[in-house]
Structure formats: structure tokens, C-alpha cells
Design a protein around this motif. Structure first.
Motif, PDB file in Angstrom:
ATOM      1  N   TYR A 129       6.602  -7.092   7.348  1.00  0.00           N
ATOM      2  CA  TYR A 129       5.444  -7.860   6.684  1.00  0.00           C
ATOM      3  C   TYR A 129       5.479  -9.333   7.191  1.00  0.00           C
ATOM      4  CZ  TYR A 129       5.297  -3.753   3.680  1.00  0.00           C
ATOM      5  OH  TYR A 129       5.178  -2.261   3.387  1.00  0.00           O
TER       6      TYR A 129
ATOM      7  N   GLU B 292      -5.927   4.117  -0.004  1.00  0.00           N
ATOM      8  CA  GLU B 292      -4.818   5.194   0.200  1.00  0.00           C
ATOM      9  C   GLU B 292      -4.914   6.268  -0.105  1.00  0.00           C
ATOM     10  OE1 GLU B 292      -1.437   5.227   1.365  1.00  0.00           O
ATOM     11  OE2 GLU B 292      -1.518   6.998   0.449  1.00  0.00           O
TER      12      GLU B 292
ATOM     13  N   ASP C  11      -9.687   8.479   1.520  1.00  0.00           N
ATOM     14  CA  ASP C  11      -9.175   8.847   3.039  1.00  0.00           C
ATOM     15  C   ASP C  11      -9.792   7.475   3.638  1.00  0.00           C
ATOM     16  OD1 ASP C  11      -8.738  10.314   5.766  1.00  0.00           O
ATOM     17  OD2 ASP C  11     -10.833   9.678   5.941  1.00  0.00           O
ATOM     18  N   ALA C  12      -8.917   6.733   4.428  1.00  0.00           N
ATOM     19  CA  ALA C  12      -9.161   5.538   4.968  1.00  0.00           C
ATOM     20  C   ALA C  12     -10.314   5.622   5.966  1.00  0.00           C
ATOM     21  CB  ALA C  12      -7.817   5.019   5.950  1.00  0.00           C
TER      22      ALA C  12
HETATM   23  N1  SAH Z   1       1.347   0.197   4.224  1.00  0.00           N
HETATM   24  C1  SAH Z   1       2.363   0.892   3.353  1.00  0.00           C
HETATM   25  C2  SAH Z   1       2.275   2.464   3.508  1.00  0.00           C
HETATM   26  C3  SAH Z   1       2.373   2.925   5.293  1.00  0.00           C
HETATM   27  S1  SAH Z   1       2.587   4.421   5.332  1.00  0.00           S
HETATM   28  C4  SAH Z   1       3.417   0.221   3.293  1.00  0.00           C
HETATM   29  O1  SAH Z   1       4.018  -0.496   4.429  1.00  0.00           O
HETATM   30  O2  SAH Z   1       4.719   0.872   2.555  1.00  0.00           O
HETATM   31  C5  SAH Z   1       1.219   5.199   5.435  1.00  0.00           C
HETATM   32  C6  SAH Z   1       0.611   5.652   4.509  1.00  0.00           C
HETATM   33  O3  SAH Z   1      -0.709   6.110   4.484  1.00  0.00           O
HETATM   34  C7  SAH Z   1       1.241   6.568   3.461  1.00  0.00           C
HETATM   35  O4  SAH Z   1       1.057   5.914   2.250  1.00  0.00           O
HETATM   36  C8  SAH Z   1       0.050   7.706   3.400  1.00  0.00           C
HETATM   37  O5  SAH Z   1       0.182   8.220   2.037  1.00  0.00           O
HETATM   38  C9  SAH Z   1      -1.137   7.049   3.705  1.00  0.00           C
HETATM   39  N2  SAH Z   1      -2.199   7.918   4.444  1.00  0.00           N
HETATM   40  C10 SAH Z   1      -1.867   9.010   5.204  1.00  0.00           C
HETATM   41  N3  SAH Z   1      -3.148   9.616   5.649  1.00  0.00           N
HETATM   42  C11 SAH Z   1      -4.047   8.725   5.125  1.00  0.00           C
HETATM   43  C12 SAH Z   1      -5.698   8.703   5.130  1.00  0.00           C
HETATM   44  N4  SAH Z   1      -6.211   9.628   5.881  1.00  0.00           N
HETATM   45  N5  SAH Z   1      -6.136   7.794   4.656  1.00  0.00           N
HETATM   46  C13 SAH Z   1      -5.273   6.768   3.750  1.00  0.00           C
HETATM   47  N6  SAH Z   1      -4.111   6.820   3.703  1.00  0.00           N
HETATM   48  C14 SAH Z   1      -3.608   7.821   4.316  1.00  0.00           C
END
Ligand code: SAH
Length: 386
Positions: free
Chosen positions: A225, A265, A292-293
Motif C-alpha cells: 500500500y 466492492e 460490480d466494479a
Molecule cells: N483492495 C482490497 C481487496 C483486493 S481483493 C485489499 O487490498 O484488501 C479483490 C476484491 O475484489 C475482493 O474483495 C473481491 O470481493 C472484489 N471483487 C471481485 N470481483 C469484483 C467485481 N466484479 N466488482 C467489484 N469487486 C469485485
């Protein structure tokens, strides 16, 4: 630091590089990343660990009762569902506290007459145990994954487990009645404590629920990070989008140095944690959305109301989507910081972004999140050309 001691090394298949010198494993990963991503410039370096052992803060085990009554607890043999018994003293990369707790659960199973789930017959209660440990607060969560909501003598079982391990701060029963290889089901019932653990990363507090994603190597996550935020070059004026935000860790960590943070998320539990985490850290400039992103970004790009300066994107191993990336391109942030645990999909996505826009890769660095395995985490900075 060479390590040949793991007795289940060959069968488990988890640590492809154990047996080599740790420095050598870092060199291999850096070389692989430079080869894979060479068309975008040079991967700067790889951030390694000082002590690359017992770093996994999340441990999952399956159980098996042998014909002679002996109970095995451990990982699956590679490519199969045969349960391998944990080596004495535990796995090299997993948290030691988790190992001790799992050994105790093994001993408690017969005295509480808990049946072990059999995937073929569908009979039996206990499917898996997941232990999560928080590296800063030392809180420990035990999740007992069961094939049925009915867990006879569960209160006494919790009492006995906590008596043997007062370090446990919460126990949750997770119900997974589906015929699936996913470990966790959707339903949780708190058996002891709060039902979640808190950890501290980069000076910020985070609540972690059983079903939420949380990076499995906390020390390396702080480095990761740190690099992602450094690459973003924040001045305090930026609107940030934290996509695939999990429990909000990146956005909340960056929020002191930004005007506004928007997180998105898909997982409902993770978003609940993220909203709570913003409150916990008194972050007034952070908003999280459950979506969904890709869909969320298309919406933002179509509406065009919001100017975004920096996009952090941290998708799962399967990478991002064209919908997401083309909408990011439309939104045209100054910088995109791509954090990836899947270098092949990273390559695919970087090709898509650079071919379909004037973004260029400026910097790339590797991070050894998964020591001794062949996996490698990457941080990449893209910015608009001119
Ligand atoms: N940035 C965070 C999580 C990274 S892991 C960290 O560092 O802890 C990836 C994340 O993407 C997971 O929480 C998963 O639930 C989410 N994810 C998976 N597919 C997704 C989608 N289509 N849209 C949004 N989030 C999604």
C-alpha cells in the motif's frame, strides 16, 4: 535460508520454491516479472521479507477421519481432495497460533462427538476450519464451517476451545450446505465474541468479517500500500476511486492525503466492513458502494458528473474487465495505480489499456506477498501521455 524440512512439500504443492535460498526465490520472481512485463519497461525491484516464515494470517484446513478413528487436519493434496496432515509444528508459511488451535480442535472432536463431513456421502457436520489472526492486535477468529445449521453442544465446544486458547477472541459457525469446493457458505452464526476481528494497518483500524477478503500477509501489505500511495503522488486535492476495495483498506489508508475517496466492492459483507471501517477511523471523505466494479464505472462514465483524479484498481486474480477499463479510460484520471496478484491478467489488462488509450506505464514494482510460492504481487503506475 534454504528449507527442505517440509515433509509434505511434494504432495501439498503450495510452496514451489521451498528448498531454495530465499534471496534466490526473490531473484527468480523479479526475473520472471521482468520477462513477462518487459514490453512496458523495467520492473524496478522486488520487496522481500526479512523473516519470510509463518506470514499467512488466514489458515484453512479440511478434516478427515481415518478408518482407525485417527483425525487428520490439514491442506488438500495438490489437485485432489485427499487431506494431508499438517506437519508437526505446522506449515512453514502459516501462522503458528492457528496451528496450535487446529491441533486442539482435532483433540476436541472425539470428546464432543462431532462428525466429520464426507463429501461423497454428504454425511457429517464439520467441513473446514478457518483461523484468521490479526498481526497488530493479536485478535484471533476461528470459523467452524459446518454442513448443517445444527451443531450439537456448540456452546460447550466454544467454552472448551477458548479455555484451551484464551487468545481466541471470536468463534463463528459458518454454514455451507452446498456441494461446492468453496470453503465458506453465506450464513454465519456467532458462537463467541464479536463475530469479527480488528487489525491495524498503516495506523488505520480495520474490522474483518469471516467472508471479507483481507490480504494474507499483513507486513507485506503495508509495503504494498505504501508503494501504491507513493505512485499515486497524492497532494490532498485528489478525488480517488478505490475499485475492488474489499474492506476499504487502500482507500482509507489514502484518505488523509486525498479530498475524497469513493470505493466499490461486490461482496456485501466486505462493503459493510468498509463502511464501518470508515466510521472507525473517522474518515468523513470516504464513501463505499456495493456494486460490480464494471457496472459502477460504466454508470460513472455515462453520468460524467464526477471528475476522478486517481484510480486504484486491485482486482482478483482473474483481472479486470473491458467494461471497467474502457470506462476508466473515459473518465480519464491523471493516474491509474494497478495492484495485481495475477501477473498474466495484469499483462492482458495493461495491453488493453495502453492499446486503447494514451496511458503509458510509468513504473512497476514487485512485492513478495506469497513467499516460497511462485506467486508474485505487482504495483503498476500508468499515467496519461501528455
Ligand atoms: N483492495 C482490497 C481487496 C483486493 S481483493 C485489499 O487490498 O484488501 C479483490 C476484491 O475484489 C475482493 O474483495 C473481491 O470481493 C472484489 N471483487 C471481485 N470481483 C469484483 C467485481 N466484479 N466488482 C467489484 N469487486 C469485485
Amino acid at each position: 535460508m534454504a528449507d527442505n524440512r517440509c515433509p509434505i512439500l511434494k504432495k501439498c504443492g503450495g510452496c514451489q520454491y521451498i528448498g531454495r535460498n530465499y534471496k534466490e526465490t526473490l531473484d527468480i520472481k523479479l526475473k520472471n516479472m521482468r520477462k513477462l512485463l518487459g514490453e512496458f519497461g523495467k520492473v524496478e525491484d522486488i520487496m522481500g521479507m526479512e523473516n519470510p516464515y509463518h506470514y499467512r494470517n488466514k489458515v484453512n484446513v479440511a478434516f478427515k477421519r481415518k478408518k482407525n478413528g485417527e483425525i487428520l487436519a490439514g491442506t488438500y493434496e495438490e489437485g485432489t481432495h485427499n487431506v494431508l496432515s499438517n506437519p508437526d509444528g505446522g506449515c512453514f508459511i502459516e501462522d503458528k497460533k492457528a496451528y496450535a488451535i487446529i491441533e486442539t480442535i482435532k483433540k476436541l472432536i472425539p470428546s464432543f462427538k462431532i462428525t466429520i463431513h464426507n463429501e461423497d456421502t454428504g454425511y457429517g457436520l464439520l467441513r473446514h476450519v478457518m483461523v484468521r489472526t490479526a498481526h497488530t492486535t493479536d485478535q484471533v477468529m476461528v470459523v467452524l464451517v459446518t454442513a448443517s445449521p445444527v451443531f450439537p453442544s456448540k456452546n460447550n465446544f466454544s467454552k472448551a476451545l477458548v479455555k484451551a486458547h484464551p487468545e481466541i477472541t471470536t468463534i463463528v459457525q459458518n454454514i455451507n450446505m452446498k456441494d461446492t469446493s468453496m470453503v465458506l457458505g453465506d450464513r454465519n452464526q456467532v458462537m463467541y465474541g464479536k463475530g469479527y476481528i480488528d487489525d491495524v494497518l498503516y495506523g488505520k483500524k480495520f474490522r474483518i468479517s469471516p467472508n471479507s477478503f483481507y490480504q494474507i500477509n499483513s507486513l507485506q501489505t503495508e509495503k504494498l500500500y505504501g508503494k501504491a500511495i507513493e505512485y499515486a503522488g497524492l497532494t490532498g486535492e485528489e478525488v480517488i476511486l478505490d475499485a475492488y476495495c474489499g474492506i476499504g483498506t487502500i482507500g482509507i489508508t489514502a484518505s488523509d492525503r486525498a479530498k475524497e475517496v469513493i470505493g466499490v466492492e461486490l461482496n456485501k459483507d466486505a462493503v459493510k466492513d468498509a463502511i464501518n471501517n470508515a466510521r472507525l477511523n473517522s474518515c468523513k471523505n470516504v464513501r463505499f458502494y456495493n456494486n460490480d466494479a464494471g457496472k459502477f464505472m460504466i454508470d460513472m462514465a455515462v453520468k460524467g458528473e464526477k471528475k476522478v483524479d486517481v484510480v486504484f484498481m486491485d482486482p482478483p486474480r482473474s483481472g479486470s474487465t473491458k467494461e471497467f477499463m474502457s470506462s476508466v479510460i473515459k473518465l480519464s484520471p491523471k493516474k491509474i495505480v494497478y495492484i495485481s496478484c495475477g501477473p498474466d491478467t495484469l499483462l492482458r489488462d495493461l495491453r488493453y489499456i495502453t492499446k486503447n488509450s494514451d496511458y503509458k506505464v510509468e513504473k512497476m514494482i514487485a512485492c513478495d506477498m506469497f513467499c516460497w510460492t511462485e506467486h508474485c504481487e505487482m504495483v503498476v503506475l500508468l499515467s496519461r501521455n501528455g
